[in-house]
Design a protein around this motif. Structure first.
Motif, PDB file in Angstrom:
ATOM      1  N   LEU A 808       0.822  -1.217   0.000  1.00 29.91           N
ATOM      2  CA  LEU A 808       0.000   0.000   0.000  1.00 29.91           C
ATOM      3  C   LEU A 808       0.852   1.263   0.000  1.00 29.91           C
ATOM      4  N   VAL A 809       2.074   1.146   0.487  1.00 33.61           N
ATOM      5  CA  VAL A 809       2.927   2.334   0.610  1.00 33.61           C
ATOM      6  C   VAL A 809       3.291   2.902  -0.762  1.00 33.61           C
ATOM      7  N   LEU A 892      14.297  -3.508  -2.155  1.00 29.65           N
ATOM      8  CA  LEU A 892      13.362  -4.201  -3.052  1.00 29.65           C
ATOM      9  C   LEU A 892      13.607  -3.798  -4.510  1.00 29.65           C
ATOM     10  N   VAL A 893      14.003  -2.549  -4.710  1.00 32.59           N
ATOM     11  CA  VAL A 893      14.247  -2.056  -6.073  1.00 32.59           C
ATOM     12  C   VAL A 893      15.264  -2.957  -6.780  1.00 32.59           C
ATOM     13  N   SER A 900      11.481  -2.364 -15.774  1.00 36.34           N
ATOM     14  CA  SER A 900      10.145  -2.852 -15.388  1.00 36.34           C
ATOM     15  C   SER A 900       9.344  -1.774 -14.675  1.00 36.34           C
ATOM     16  N   ASN A 901       8.050  -1.960 -14.721  1.00 42.19           N
ATOM     17  CA  ASN A 901       7.114  -1.018 -14.090  1.00 42.19           C
ATOM     18  C   ASN A 901       7.290  -1.019 -12.571  1.00 42.19           C
ATOM     19  N   ASP A 902       7.457  -2.218 -11.997  1.00 43.10           N
ATOM     20  CA  ASP A 902       7.622  -2.330 -10.541  1.00 43.10           C
ATOM     21  C   ASP A 902       8.867  -1.591 -10.072  1.00 43.10           C
ATOM     22  N   LEU A 906       8.732   1.411  -7.279  1.00 44.30           N
ATOM     23  CA  LEU A 906       9.523   1.333  -6.048  1.00 44.30           C
ATOM     24  C   LEU A 906      10.530   2.486  -5.976  1.00 44.30           C
ATOM     25  N   GLN A 907      11.163   2.750  -7.109  1.00 45.46           N
ATOM     26  CA  GLN A 907      12.171   3.813  -7.162  1.00 45.46           C
ATOM     27  C   GLN A 907      11.544   5.176  -6.846  1.00 45.46           C
TER      28      GLN A 907
END
Length: 1704
Positions: A808-809, A892-893, A900-902, A906-907
């Motif tokens: 959610l963050v 996590l990055v 990638s989109n993720d 995250l970044q």
């Protein structure tokens, strides 16, 4: 998910299953290999169910219900009946299983002896079979989709998508109002209907539900108000004289017939609430001292505590309810024993209950006495109110009422009610409030309602189940109660200090809730229901002690229950025979904390038959597993089929031998399992699911969740160990019973969810700091709550999906960023005001001289730090967590591909958190700098300048900045704050250095560097709205530094401190805008003293749109220029005498009303027109009064410096008079015309507002007086009076007209002799000589138009300038319309666009250009925003004002016609000014030469003799009448009709009579030659070309088309259009005659006239005389002698002919 590793995280890396039994060191888990990752495990007594990725379900263990039953435990076998269904959740009971599919369907299989599979007629169900949950309340009935299942030994619970609980099977653990078991068909648990259930869990014979506290989001859920069984009301409200009884003690005869087995269940009427109401009979048997002796002294103390808890939970054992003799007085209620009343005792009890109800009914209306007078307690009204609310209703309700409204605030006495000598029953009632209870539970529970802090939900639920106790007595007046229950009451946000908290609004829907309750029902012999007793409960009941514990998950073992909180603690209760509760405390009938080492945070748990598994973090974030409960022997596994009795004996031995845990023990092998995501327990088995750490991703998720849980626990510790003690210090008292103390108390209640804080603290801090502390604590609470929600969300993510999308963050970063920013601001504000210094003393009082606790919590490593510094560090601690977010998200990055989109998401989040961390660090630095500055600030100015939000940026104490031209001894100090520049001044030798200071707000400060070439000084020019001064810096560097500092501060202040741009010294160069929006209050004497301006500025002056408010109530809203009102604006000025506002709406110039505007006076008068220098000047209209007031009147005309001067029309509606003439200084002066509603007409001189001098007076019957006047309608002097029959009197007249005249003179009777007739003609009165000539009327209107075009006077100016002015006027109007689009219609807007282009206005005028000018004028005159349009609109208004109403007098016709002609001339002058080359009136525009050339034959000699085709004659009427006349037509034509009334009547009479004739007769009568008589005429509905014969009786058929054409003359306006109609009529006649004669034909007048006369008669035009006169008066002169002229003359001749026609 895109990972860097090429292989996917398939079966080998996710959802690995490990299983084991017991907890000894020798245990090694065995790994179970399956095709895919395991998502969920459910364990029964001897079997288990696995859910594998892809939705397949496997069963293992003993499966006796399968047809191909294998005796030994089977390997996992696929449940093929579910293939094709995607299963999302599984559950296992003792001997049955269930599965939920993606679409919400339920499948059950296994043992069905007790109906637990929900399928009737089968004892076992071999394969998964669908079970439908059908909602019969809806029509048509609907199948309810399900989210999850829970299975017990003989029952199953389902949680529906609507978050309601459904149950089937057998036993009271279903929570259903049924008497017959098993329940085959799933039924809704009505007692939880309307509540939002989050999770359900089943023990062997009890049920648990985790329920969200009711909040505003549940208001829409319909409350259940009737019992589904017997249709009786669940809640009743009895309105007594001085109080209201709300009761939910509903007794349902259908649901309460207890069977033999369940006789030990208590009556539901008692299982409901937490305490008994005084109206209940059980209580009365305790409180009345007459028939029950005091309790035996020798009873074991546990008995009392058991009784207390039993009574407190609304259920009594027989021993309690019966007299002492019955219980023998010697029953010792041990912790483990659970005595139940026998059947007889229950029957006796119920009988007694009903008897008491009968008595209650008999004595209804009497006061319910709670405290016996024998008790020796004071019974003042307040005390009885307090006591009744505190004890009988229970703290919960009291606190709810306390919060409901200030009127019901009361400092009730929680612990002082029960005195030592009080009766036993009373002691047990109030036992809940004893000191020990308060100490144990108050900190968490804080006497709050068990629902959200928002009290609205209580009202919305109509004081529902748990609020209303079995007979809730409220000794508050019904009126107050009803008032309190109105939904309009808004609740204040609460801080989560012991009470429920409103969540951050955006977070409410997104994040998991922490405001939960745990409800339990079913069998309770082991205390597994958690209500402090061993009684069974038929209906769900809330476990009160868990209400504010933030439970996020519940689990049920066979006979014990667990609750996991957001603070990572585990509460356990129920059977503890094998230590499965994780503690050895007794009694185990109430929830208690499992004993774990400090720093161990549990985040998943599961309960088996006699053991508990806990999944936790310690210092490291790798999950560890704790085991609590029975040790499993090897042989126990080998012989599962041992005799039952043998097993029990062994269990007792084990208990004696102690082969079970005293508290949870760490399983040493758990570190080898990888990253465990879930644990499951069932029977004696344990299962863990784990993941391998692919690319560090799983570890990253675990670390993020672990850090958040750790941080939340830390925040909670600060809350409970620091904040609450600080607030609770000192004695809780009120000063008197004043409203202010009540308000203070209520604020405390709302802010902290607790009782009022000490006055000592607020008096020490002062009002401002107390408010700031409250804000700080509230923000801390909100941040803490958000963290708790986030931790719960991350934990749930670990248990379920373990992917990035559910973080959610990422999507809700703004919620976090805003919460941290607001919190940091609150800490800074409190710090700047010296709040932490003030808290030092109270902190030392509480924490002592050695603040180890503070040091530990604030993570301070300094030696001997000051308490204030520790507190600062402690409150800034949460902001350090932002770095943690950044660090963990960065980890996590690295697990993702850069493209990638993720990775991007995250970044982005990571950088946002890092940026905020830096920003908050700077904010802290600024707060520190400011705080130290205030400490060293000299003088008394601190108090007035020190503000919470104010931060220091720089100051000139180092003499870096001086004031230019300052005195020799004066000292100047400049301080730049984030919102103001402060200039402090003083004189050097003075003791108190700075005697005065001035604050310049930054938003209205402009700084300009002064160039140094000329002066050599490093100067900065400071511009403020009322002062401009120069500061000199000591060096160019200092100058640059100050310039940058001030500019950055101004820019920051302007961006409303929302986006905190970088603080000073960061090297950014920011230039604040010179034009800006700001507010400012003027302080210097003058027009604007103490006025407040809000709006646009330019270099220190209001410029643009803004609002200016004066202290006397005047408000100006509109445009400003150079500091003054300029442009369009509105002024409201209060009129104190009339208590209303004057309002001006219009144009301004240089601070004064100038131009067009409307002024509405408080008296009701309205002036609409021109202003100059705030005075009425130019053309304007003043309306006075309304029709029903004393003097309603309208004046329209010219004004000069606020006075009527020049030509004007005054309509006195009361007198019915209209004055049209000259004025001077508000008086009628000069020539004028007056007409009255009685037909009087006066034309002549006025002096001093009276008819005075020569004049002419006509009455309606044409009686005329011409001579001298001395007053209104008063004749005085020489004159001639002419009668209607032409007789006249000559002589001297005296007296008022109409009331007797005195005459001295001669009487003449003309017409006696022929000679007199000629004399008479010369004597006829000529009107119009003594009135204002048309050219002198409305000069101001035309002057205004010329001035708008930029000319001083008519025709004096440049036409290009005029065109520019027109363009500007239209452009500003466009802007004005954009602001308020409703002003113009869409077509007008389009016209406006086309007018913005200036047409070609120079060069020779051709026909084409003439047409374009005509079109331009049509458009311009249609738009009131164009100067010509405005002129026309005004002229139409004045014309109508003059000639409508009383002004419709036939004698005014000549003036009305002349006025139109004068308009035409004057407008034509303006048009010729704009189009310079337009010929003057009567000038020619030649036709194009080429066309003339073509028509000439090249060689012909007679060409010159042929007259060339004339060009277009230019005339004002041809160009302008089409624009003007349609608008003026109604009043003008009315005058014509009045003037021609007599002639038209004669004409019409004749028309009507002649029209009775048939066609042929009429043609013959009129002398039309027979050859012109039509033979036939077309039929109205012809077949092609069909005609009908004209017969002698035919009527209205001949020349029908010509007749029809002529009738159109009445629908046209201008003379040219009317002449066009006449021409068309002639053409129609000619055409018809030609077709009759079948040859070309030339008319002679003798032939034509009779035919035309026939057409005119048949056309029946009512006011033909008026039409003829109008054409004659306004016809274009150039037309008179042409074809049109002849045709018009013919029509006119016809009109006169018809009047004088002799009808024979």
């Amino acid at each position: 998910m895109e990972r860097k590793s090429s292989g996917d995280d398939g079966a080998g890396e996710r959802g690995l299953l490990h299983t084991w039994k017991g907890y000894s060191y020798s245990v090694t888990p065995e790994r179970l290999l399956l095709r895919g990752p395991v998502l969920q495990v459910a364990l029964g007594t001897r079997h288990g169910v696995l859910l594998v990725e892809g939705g397949q379900v496997y069963s293992f263990g003993e499966l006796p219900w399968k047809q191909s039953h294998v005796p030994e435990p089977a390997k996992p076998t696929l449940e093929s009946a579910l293939s094709g269904q995607r299963v999302v959740a599984v559950a296992a009971g003792s001997f049955h299983s269930g599965a939920v599919t993606e679409d919400g369907g339920v499948h059950m299989w296994g043992d069905n002896a007790a109906g637990q599979c929900g399928l009737s007629g089968l004892s076992t169900v071999p394969n998964p079979t669908p079970v439908a949950l059908v909602d019969t309340d809806t029509t048509p009935t609907q199948t309810v989709p399900v989210l999850e299942l829970a299975c017990g030994e003989q029952h199953t619970l389902a949680l529906s998508a609507q978050r309601e609980v459904w149950a089937w099977g057998s036993g009271c653990q279903l929570g259903l109002n049924v008497a017959v078991f098993p329940v085959w068909k799933p039924q809704k648990v009505e007692h939880l209907a309307g509540r939002y259930v989050l999770q359900v869990a089943c023990g062997a014979s009890h049920s648990l539900a985790l329920v969200r506290c009711l909040g505003p989001q549940d208001i829409h859920r319909p409350p259940v108000d009737k019992c589904r069984q017997c249709n009786q009301l669940l809640f009743t409200m009895t309105d007594k004289e001085d109080h209201v009884i709300i009761s939910d003690a509903h007794y349902c005869p259908l649901s309460m017939e207890l069977t033999e087995d369940e006789v030990r269940l208590q009556a539901p009427a008692l299982t409901q609430g937490l305490k008994m109401s005084p109206s209940e009979p059980v209580l009365s048997s305790h409180t009345s001292t007459s028939n029950s002796p005091p309790p035996t002294r020798g009873v074991d103390p546990t008995q009392d505590s058991e009784k207390e808890s039993a009574l407190a939970n609304g259920a009594l054992t027989a021993a309690d309810s019966g007299p002492p003799a019955q219980s023998g007085g010697s029953v010792v209620l041990g912790v483990k024993s659970s005595p139940y009343p026998d059947e007889q005792a229950v029957k006796d009890y119920l009988k007694k209950l009903s008897e008491a109800e009968q008595m209650d009914k008999a004595t209804a209306g009497g006061t319910h006495t709670l405290l016996p007078s024998a008790g020796g307690l004071t019974s003042s009204t307040l005390n009885s109110l307090v006591a009744s609310c505190a004890s009988a209703v229970g703290d919960r309700v009291a606190s709810t009422y306390e919060a409901l409204s200030l009127k019901k605030m009361m400092n009730y006495l929680p612990s002082g009610v029960a005195k030592a000598g009080g009766p036993a029953g009373l002691t047990s009632v109030v036992g809940d409030n004893t000191a020990e209870r308060v100490r144990l539970e108050d900190s968490m529970q804080a006497k709050k309602s068990s629902s959200t802090g928002d009290i609205r939900e209580e009202e919305a639920e109509g004081l529902r189940r748990r609020l209303s106790l079995p007979g809730l007595l409220s000794q508050v007046s019904p009126r107050l109660l009803r008032k309190a229950c109105r939904p309009r009451m808004r609740a204040v946000a609460l801080t989560p200090l012991g009470g429920p908290v409103p969540e951050v609004p955006e977070a409410q829907e997104v994040f998991p809730t922490l405001q939960t309750e745990v409800w339990s029902w079913g069998h309770g012999e082991h205390g597994q229901l958690g209500h402090g007793d061993s009684l069974a409960r038929v209906r769900p009941l809330c476990i009160k002690s868990l209400n504010s514990k933030e439970v996020v998950r519940v689990a049920a073992g066979a006979h014990h229950s667990l609750a996991l909180t957001a603070q990572s603690q585990v509460f356990s209760w129920g059977s503890n025979s094998f230590g499965q509760l994780g503690h050895m405390e007794s009694p185990s009938t109430v929830p208690r904390l499992a004993k774990l080492s400090e720093g161990i945070r549990v985040w998943d748990m599961s309960a088996g038959e006699r053991h508990t598994l806990l999944l936790a973090d310690g210092d490291c974030f790798r999950p560890i597993i704790y085991y609590s409960g029975q040790q499993v022997k090897e042989e126990a596994e080998e012989s599962p089929a041992k005799e039952l009795g043998q097993q029990e004996e062994e269990e007792e031995e084990e208990q004696r031998a102690g082969s079970y845990t005293q508290q949870p023990v760490l399983l040493p092998f758990c570190m080898d399992l990888g990253y465990v995501s879930n644990v499951f327990a069932g029977s004696q088995r344990c299962v863990a699911l784990s993941d391998m750490n692919v690319m560090g991703f799983i570890a990253g998720l675990h670390e993020l969740a672990s850090a958040e849980r750790k941080f939340y626990c830390k925040m909670c510790n600060i809350k409970t160990q620091i904040i609450r003690p600080l607030l609770e210090m000192g004695k809780i008292t009120f000063k008197g019973n004043s409203l202010s103390s009540l308000v203070f108390a209520s604020t405390e209640m709302f802010l902290f969810g607790r009782r009022p804080s000490p006055e000592a603290l607020s008096s020490a801090l002062g009002q401002t700091a107390t408010g700031l502390l409250h804000t700080l604590i509230r923000r801390f609470g909100l941040l803490c709550h958000l963290t708790g929600q986030h931790a719960a969300s991350l934990t749930a993510n670990l248990r379920r999906v373990r992917d990035v999308n559910s973080l959610l963050v990422l999507d809700n970063a703004s919620i976090f960023l805003d919460s941290y920013t607001e919190y940091c601001s609150a800490v800074g504000n409190f710090q700047v005001m010296g709040g932490f210094q003030t808290l030092t003393k109270p902190s030392l009082d509480f924490f002592g001289k050695s603040p180890e606790l503070l040091m530990k919590l604030s993570e301070c490593s300094e030696e001997n730090p000051a308490t204030a510094d520790l507190l600062v560090a402690l409150f800034y601690l949460p902001t350090r967590h932002l770095h943690e977010y950044g660090r963990l998200l960065l980890k996590l990055v690295t697990c993702f591909e850069v493209c990638s989109n993720d990775y991007q998401r995250l970044q982005d989040s990571c950088s946002k958190f890092e940026a905020l961390a830096l920003q908050l660090k700077r904010k802290r630095k600024d707060a520190d700098y400011t705080f130290h500055f205030w400490k060293s600030f000299p003088g008394k100015m601190t108090d007035s300048l020190r503000k919470p939000q104010r931060r220091l940026i720089c100051e000139s104490s180092n003499k870096a900045l001086m004031l230019q031209n300052a005195g020799r001894f004066s000292v100047n100090w400049f301080i730049v704050f984030n919102d103001a520049l402060v200039h402090a001044q003083g004189v050097a030798p003075c003791k108190n250095l700075f005697s005065s200071h001035h604050v310049f707000p930054l938003t209205t400060l402009w700084v300009e560097p002064i160039p140094e070439e000329n002066t050599g000084l490093h100067g900065l020019k400071m511009i403020t709205p009322e002062e401009t001064f120069t500061l000199l810096a000591s060096s160019p560097m200092e100058k640059t530094k100050w310039l940058r500092s001030i500019n950055q501060a101004v820019e920051q202040a302007l961006s409303a401190a929302a986006q905190d741009s970088a603080s000073v010294g960061s090297g950014q160069k920011l230039e604040p805008p010179v034009p800006r929006t700001a507010s400012y209050t003027f302080y210097k004497d003058g027009r604007l003293k103490e006025a407040k301006y809000e709006g646009r500025w330019l270099a220190g002056k209001p410029n643009g749109r803004g609002v200016l408010k004066w202290p006397d109530g005047r408000i100006y809203t509109g445009a400003f220029k150079n500091g003054l009102e300029d442009g369009f604006g509105e002024l409201l000025a209060p009129n104190k005498t009339l208590n209303k506002n004057d309002q001006y709406l219009g144009h301004w110039k240089d601070g004064k009303m100038h131009g067009l505007g409307t002024y509405r006076y408080a008296s009701g008068e309205v002036y609409d027109g021109s202003f100059q220098d705030s005075m009425r000047h130019g053309h304007g209209m003043l309306r006075s009064g309304k029709l029903n007031t004393s003097s309603p009147s309208v004046f329209i005309g010219q004004w000069l410096q606020d006075k009527k001067t020049g030509y004007g029309v005054f309509d006195d509606i009361t007198k019915g008079e209209k004055y049209m003439g000259m004025w001077q200084d508000h008086l009628r002066q000069g020539t004028a015309v007056v007409v009255t509603q009685f037909g009087l007409y006066y034309e002549g001189a006025f002096r001093d507002n009276k008819m005075m001098g020569t004049g002419i007076l006509l009455s309606d019957d044409d009686t005329t007086y011409e001579g001298e006047f001395s007053d209104d309608w008063t004749l005085n002097g020489k004159g001639t009076l002419t009668m209607a029959n032409s007789d006249y009197l000559e002589g001297s007249f005296n007296g008022e007209w109409g009331s007797g005249l005195k005459v001295t003179g001669s009487y003449f009777k003309p017409h006696l002799f022929e000679a007199d007739k000629d004399k008479d003609k010369t004597r006829a009165v000529k009107l119009g000589r003594l009135c204002v000539c048309a050219e002198d009327k409305w000069q101001a209107v035309f002057e205004e138009c010329w001035s708008q075009l930029g000319c001083e006077a008519a025709g004096r100016g440049e036409s290009w300038k005029a065109w520019e002015n027109i363009a500007v006027a239209l452009a500003t109007s466009r802007q004005h319309i954009r602001d308020s689009p409703e002003m113009l219609s869409r077509s007008h807007s389009r016209t406006l666009e086309s007018l913005e282009v200036i047409p070609p206005h120079e060069g020779p005028i051709t026909m084409e250009r003439y047409h374009s000018i005509r079109l331009y004028l049509l458009k311009a005159c249609d738009i009131p925003l164009h100067p010509l349009g405005r002129l026309l609109e005004t002229l139409v208004a004045v014309y109508r004002m003059t000639y409508v109403g009383v002004g419709a007098n036939r004698r005014l016709l000549p003036q009305a016609v002349n006025e139109i002609k004068s308009y035409l001339n004057r407008i034509f002058q303006i048009v010729r000014f704009l189009f310079r080359d337009l010929p003057e009136e009567g000038g020619l525009i030649p036709e194009p030469a080429t066309s003339l050339q073509d028509k000439k034959e090249p060689g012909s000699t007679d060409a010159p003799l042929e007259s060339p085709k004339p060009g277009r004659v230019v005339s004002s009427s041809a160009l302008l009448l089409p624009v003007l006349l349609p608008r003026l037509y109604p009043p003008l034509f009315t005058l014509y009709a009045l003037d021609k009334e007599r002639e038209d009547d004669v004409y019409w009479d004749c028309v009507l009579r002649l029209n009775k004739q048939p066609d042929l007769a009429l043609l013959a009568f009129l002398g039309v030659q027979q050859k012109f008589w039509p033979v036939s005429f077309p039929v109205s509905m012809p077949a092609l070309g069909e005609k009908q014969q004209v017969l002698s009786s035919t009527k209205d058929a001949c020349f029908a088309s010509a007749v029809e054409t002529l009738q159109q003359i009445s629908t046209t306006f201008t003379p040219s259009d009317k002449l066009q109609v006449i021409q068309l009529t002639f053409e129609e006649i000619t055409q018809e005659v030609q077709s009759l004669l079948k040859q070309d034909f030339l008319w002679s007048m003798d032939d034509l006239f009779p035919v035309f006369l026939y057409v005119v008669l048949r056309a029946r035009i009512r006011n033909l005389g008026s039409e003829v006169s109008l054409i004659e008066d306004l016809m274009d002169p150039c037309v008179q002698h042409g074809e049109h002229g002849i045709m018009f003359t013919t029509l006119k001749a016809c009109y006169y002919q018809i009047q004088h026609e002799k009808i024979t």
